[in-house]
Design an enzyme around this catalytic site. Structure first.
Site, PDB file in Angstrom:
ATOM      1  N   ARG A  63       0.879  -1.249  -0.064  1.00 53.55           N
ATOM      2  CA  ARG A  63       0.055   0.335  -0.115  1.00 53.55           C
ATOM      3  C   ARG A  63       1.015   1.361   0.308  1.00 53.55           C
ATOM      4  O   ARG A  63       0.501   2.025  -0.224  1.00 53.55           O
ATOM      5  CB  ARG A  63      -0.654   0.190   1.388  1.00 53.55           C
ATOM      6  CG  ARG A  63      -2.180  -0.819   1.121  1.00 53.55           C
ATOM      7  CD  ARG A  63      -3.336  -1.214   2.347  1.00 53.55           C
ATOM      8  NE  ARG A  63      -4.182  -1.630   2.372  1.00 53.55           N
ATOM      9  CZ  ARG A  63      -5.309  -1.691   1.715  1.00 53.55           C
ATOM     10  NH1 ARG A  63      -5.526  -0.796   0.359  1.00 53.55           N
ATOM     11  NH2 ARG A  63      -5.704  -2.871   1.521  1.00 53.55           N
ATOM     12  N   ASP A 135      -9.159   0.503  -7.735  1.00 48.93           N
ATOM     13  CA  ASP A 135      -9.813   0.404  -6.681  1.00 48.93           C
ATOM     14  C   ASP A 135     -10.236  -1.479  -6.067  1.00 48.93           C
ATOM     15  O   ASP A 135     -11.018  -1.839  -6.181  1.00 48.93           O
ATOM     16  CB  ASP A 135     -11.399   0.668  -6.507  1.00 48.93           C
ATOM     17  CG  ASP A 135     -12.157   1.383  -5.240  1.00 48.93           C
ATOM     18  OD1 ASP A 135     -11.198   0.315  -4.135  1.00 48.93           O
ATOM     19  OD2 ASP A 135     -13.324   0.220  -4.714  1.00 48.93           O
ATOM     20  N   SER A 217     -22.136   4.196   4.863  1.00 50.42           N
ATOM     21  CA  SER A 217     -21.183   3.062   3.338  1.00 50.42           C
ATOM     22  C   SER A 217     -20.452   1.770   3.676  1.00 50.42           C
ATOM     23  O   SER A 217     -21.080   0.586   3.074  1.00 50.42           O
ATOM     24  CB  SER A 217     -20.431   3.679   3.219  1.00 50.42           C
ATOM     25  OG  SER A 217     -21.396   5.211   1.908  1.00 50.42           O
ATOM     26  N   ASP A 243     -23.648  10.053   0.700  1.00 50.39           N
ATOM     27  CA  ASP A 243     -23.443  10.928   0.075  1.00 50.39           C
ATOM     28  C   ASP A 243     -23.359  11.963   0.726  1.00 50.39           C
ATOM     29  O   ASP A 243     -22.850  13.467   0.315  1.00 50.39           O
ATOM     30  CB  ASP A 243     -24.532  11.135  -1.423  1.00 50.39           C
ATOM     31  CG  ASP A 243     -23.678  10.022  -2.425  1.00 50.39           C
ATOM     32  OD1 ASP A 243     -22.239   9.758  -2.082  1.00 50.39           O
ATOM     33  OD2 ASP A 243     -24.177  10.158  -3.758  1.00 50.39           O
TER      34      ASP A 243
END
Length: 317
Positions: A63, A135, A217, A243
């Site tokens: 990462r 992603d 989410s 959102d």
């Protein structure tokens, strides 16, 4: 090290082709260790703010260092692809899904464009080794986009761009090609705290720090168990993603509609009332969300989310 002229030419070629393929922005950074992000990531993981997203703790070294993903990597090309919808889905009398999930799964759409960009690079420049990412691998996309001058990471932890807000996907090419890096830009959040104030579950625990395990989410997409009773009544009819922190962000007044037809919503979605969602069958789910990000929850997961939002006050399901 290549001659400066050659590096500039290669960089210009890639950026021009990226824009021709529909990417809204393209920036370059040098592929090296993310020194600034390393301690932050380690602290975030130690605080268990990734919840059940175990994959976030995997491949820690990869990462932080793209050279562990691509041998002899020299450059990270960061790209933004706008998904802001031309027409919003209704929000009154119905349940809500995040705008990024209105249409076709972005993995399909953007992967194809990245492969086309990679093929162009090899055709125009020669043998270039690299990988494309959207992603789907241990890449800290916001950190690289920030380094590439495409924006800054806001208080809601989203990448923000002064020209287009935050309704975009981030993708990368990691290449063994020496390119001209762009300069980062400063933070333009200022004293604004609208995202912190608006988050119904208090997931933005302090400016620039999101506890992923408290985000709507996370509850509606990542969490596989039952949604905790402690957050019942806080979802404001969101059943897939959320959102809110983007809706209240002043920079999103500059968001422009996407020109990508694949991100238009399935026609049936604009007609869906709460009763339609509540009576959703597996057959209809498969039809509407056949190539959609919503498919990720599976039918049972979406039904769980609908029931949780429906029974906001804790009435029996």
């Amino acid at each position: 090290m290549m001659e400066p002229f050659v590096r500039r030419r290669h960089t210009m070629l890639i950026k021009e082709r990226a824009h021709a393929l529909g990417f809204a922005a393209c920036g370059v950074s040098t592929a090296d260790f993310l020194e600034e992000e390393a301690p932050r990531l380690e602290h975030w993981l130690r605080q268990q703010q990734h919840g059940q997203m175990a994959y976030m703790a995997n491949h820690f070294d990869k990462r932080l260092d793209p050279r562990k993903l691509v041998d002899d990597a020299k450059s990270v090309v960061s790209l933004l692809f706008n998904y802001f919808p031309k027409e919003e889905l209704p929000t009154d009398g119905t349940y809500k899904i995040a705008r990024y999930a209105y249409g076709t799964d972005y993995h399909f759409v953007i992967k194809d464009k990245l492969r086309a960009l990679m093929a162009y690079i090899e055709e125009e420049i020669g043998e270039v080794h690299g990988r494309v990412f959207v992603d789907s691998a241990p890449v800290m996309d916001k950190a690289w986009a920030k380094r590439s001058g495409l924006g800054w990471v806001g208080k809601n932890s989203n990448l923000l761009n002064r020209r287009m807000g935050s309704y975009f996907f981030i993708a990368e090419l990691i290449l063994d090609l020496d390119l001209v890096p762009d300069q980062g830009i400063r933070d333009y959040c200022g004293t604004c705290t609208r995202c912190l104030d608006a988050c119904p579950t208090g997931a933005i625990v302090e400016p620039y720090v999101v506890d992923g395990s408290r985000c709507i989410s996370y509850f509606t997409i990542e969490l596989k168990d039952q949604i905790p009773e402690a957050v019942r009544g806080q979802f404001d009819d969101w059943i897939f993603g959320c959102d809110i922190c983007q809706e209240v962000c002043p920079w999103n007044r500059f968001a422009q509609p996407t020109t990508e037809p694949a991100f238009a919503p399935h026609p049936a979605l604009s007609e869906m009332k709460k009763s339609d969602w509540e009576e959703l069958t597996e057959e209809v789910f498969r039809e509407i969300f056949r190539r959609s990000p919503v498919k990720r929850t599976k039918f049972e997961g979406l039904k769980r989310n609908i029931n949780f939002a429906k029974n906001a006050k804790g009435f029996p399901e």
